[in-house]
Design a protein around this motif. Sequence first.
Motif, PDB file in Angstrom:
ATOM      1  N   ALA A  87      15.075  43.630  58.107  1.00 36.60           N
ATOM      2  CA  ALA A  87      16.352  44.032  57.507  1.00 36.60           C
ATOM      3  C   ALA A  87      16.572  45.532  57.638  1.00 36.60           C
ATOM      4  O   ALA A  87      15.639  46.326  57.524  1.00 36.60           O
ATOM      5  N   SER A  88      17.812  45.893  57.901  1.00 41.12           N
ATOM      6  CA  SER A  88      18.208  47.298  57.857  1.00 41.12           C
ATOM      7  C   SER A  88      18.560  47.639  56.413  1.00 41.12           C
ATOM      8  O   SER A  88      18.410  46.814  55.505  1.00 41.12           O
ATOM      9  N   ALA A  89      19.048  48.850  56.194  1.00 46.52           N
ATOM     10  CA  ALA A  89      19.470  49.237  54.850  1.00 46.52           C
ATOM     11  C   ALA A  89      20.854  48.697  54.506  1.00 46.52           C
ATOM     12  O   ALA A  89      21.307  48.848  53.367  1.00 46.52           O
ATOM     13  N   LEU A  90      21.533  48.078  55.462  1.00 44.55           N
ATOM     14  CA  LEU A  90      22.830  47.444  55.200  1.00 44.55           C
ATOM     15  C   LEU A  90      22.605  45.978  54.830  1.00 44.55           C
ATOM     16  O   LEU A  90      22.034  45.227  55.632  1.00 44.55           O
ATOM     17  N   PRO A  91      23.010  45.559  53.659  1.00 49.34           N
ATOM     18  CA  PRO A  91      22.784  44.175  53.234  1.00 49.34           C
ATOM     19  C   PRO A  91      23.307  43.161  54.253  1.00 49.34           C
ATOM     20  O   PRO A  91      24.442  43.263  54.719  1.00 49.34           O
ATOM     21  N   GLY A  92      22.449  42.216  54.603  1.00 52.81           N
ATOM     22  CA  GLY A  92      22.840  41.146  55.518  1.00 52.81           C
ATOM     23  C   GLY A  92      22.720  41.487  56.985  1.00 52.81           C
ATOM     24  O   GLY A  92      22.994  40.632  57.838  1.00 52.81           O
ATOM     25  N   TRP A  93      22.321  42.702  57.315  1.00 57.36           N
ATOM     26  CA  TRP A  93      22.200  43.121  58.709  1.00 57.36           C
ATOM     27  C   TRP A  93      20.742  43.407  59.040  1.00 57.36           C
ATOM     28  O   TRP A  93      20.069  44.146  58.313  1.00 57.36           O
ATOM     29  N   SER A  94      20.271  42.849  60.145  1.00 55.29           N
ATOM     30  CA  SER A  94      18.966  43.247  60.657  1.00 55.29           C
ATOM     31  C   SER A  94      19.121  44.563  61.409  1.00 55.29           C
ATOM     32  O   SER A  94      20.245  44.988  61.733  1.00 55.29           O
ATOM     33  N   ARG A  95      18.010  45.208  61.722  1.00 56.22           N
ATOM     34  CA  ARG A  95      18.103  46.428  62.534  1.00 56.22           C
ATOM     35  C   ARG A  95      18.655  46.106  63.922  1.00 56.22           C
ATOM     36  O   ARG A  95      19.382  46.902  64.508  1.00 56.22           O
ATOM     37  N   GLY A  96      18.315  44.929  64.435  1.00 56.53           N
ATOM     38  CA  GLY A  96      18.865  44.522  65.727  1.00 56.53           C
ATOM     39  C   GLY A  96      20.372  44.388  65.682  1.00 56.53           C
ATOM     40  O   GLY A  96      21.072  44.819  66.601  1.00 56.53           O
ATOM     41  N   ASN A  97      20.896  43.789  64.599  1.00 53.03           N
ATOM     42  CA  ASN A  97      22.346  43.681  64.432  1.00 53.03           C
ATOM     43  C   ASN A  97      22.986  45.063  64.401  1.00 53.03           C
ATOM     44  O   ASN A  97      24.024  45.306  65.028  1.00 53.03           O
ATOM     45  N   LEU A  98      22.346  45.972  63.684  1.00 50.60           N
ATOM     46  CA  LEU A  98      22.897  47.312  63.525  1.00 50.60           C
ATOM     47  C   LEU A  98      22.929  48.069  64.851  1.00 50.60           C
ATOM     48  O   LEU A  98      23.932  48.687  65.210  1.00 50.60           O
ATOM     49  N   VAL A  99      21.828  48.009  65.593  1.00 51.28           N
ATOM     50  CA  VAL A  99      21.767  48.690  66.884  1.00 51.28           C
ATOM     51  C   VAL A  99      22.778  48.084  67.853  1.00 51.28           C
ATOM     52  O   VAL A  99      23.453  48.803  68.605  1.00 51.28           O
ATOM     53  N   ALA A 100      22.899  46.767  67.843  1.00 53.55           N
ATOM     54  CA  ALA A 100      23.888  46.118  68.705  1.00 53.55           C
ATOM     55  C   ALA A 100      25.296  46.557  68.335  1.00 53.55           C
ATOM     56  O   ALA A 100      26.142  46.783  69.220  1.00 53.55           O
TER      57      ALA A 100
END
Length: 211
Positions: free
Chosen positions: A37-50
Amino acid sequence: MTVGTRTPADAREWARTGTELLLDAAAGLDEPAFRAASALPGWSRGNLVAHVAANADALGHLVHWAATGEETPMYASAEERAAGIARGATLSAGELRSWLTASADKLAAGLDGLTEEQWHREVVTAQGRTVPATELPWMRAREVCVHAVDLGTGVVAFADLPRGFLAALVEEIRARRGLTELPDGPLPEVAAWLAGRPHSLADAPGLGPWL
C-alpha cells in the motif's frame, strides 16, 4: 509567495526536482514493495507510479496540442484514466520504473521544444479548465512532488519539497478550498494538511484528499 508570483520557470524547476525525488524513491522498490500500500488509501505503490507515468503521457498530449494546434485531450475518457492507474497492478517493478522514467523524459523534452508562441496557446485540462500551456509545468510539479510523498517509502516528506513549491501549493489549495485562515505551523505541515495528507498540526480540522 502567491500564485501570482509563481513563474513557469519556477514550476519547471520544481517539476524536475519532484521527478528526481520520485524516481529516487521508486528506484529501490522490488516487486512486493510495489504491491504494498502507498500512503493514499486504496492505492498500491504500483497504482500510484502508474498514475504518475500516465499523467506524463497525458500532459504530453497537451504539449502536442500547444505545439501543433491539433486538439488532443489529456485522456480520451475517464475510463482511460482509470485504466492507466489499474495498469500498475499488471506490470513488473522494472516495467513500472521504465514507464515512469521514459514518460517523464518524453514530457520534459516536449516542454523544452515549445516556442514562446506555443507556450501561450490555450489547452483544456482533464477537469475542463482552459489554461495556457505555461500552466503545464505547474500541473506536473504538483503531481510529482505530492505523489513522491504519497509513495510512502519514508524517503520523501513534505519537508523535503522546495519551499517555493510548498508556498505556491498552499496558496492554490487555500483559494480552491475557500479558506480565509490557515492554522499556525511549519509550512510543510500546513501544506500537508491542506492537501489532506497526514500532518502534525494540533487541532486542525480534517480535510478530504486533494489531488
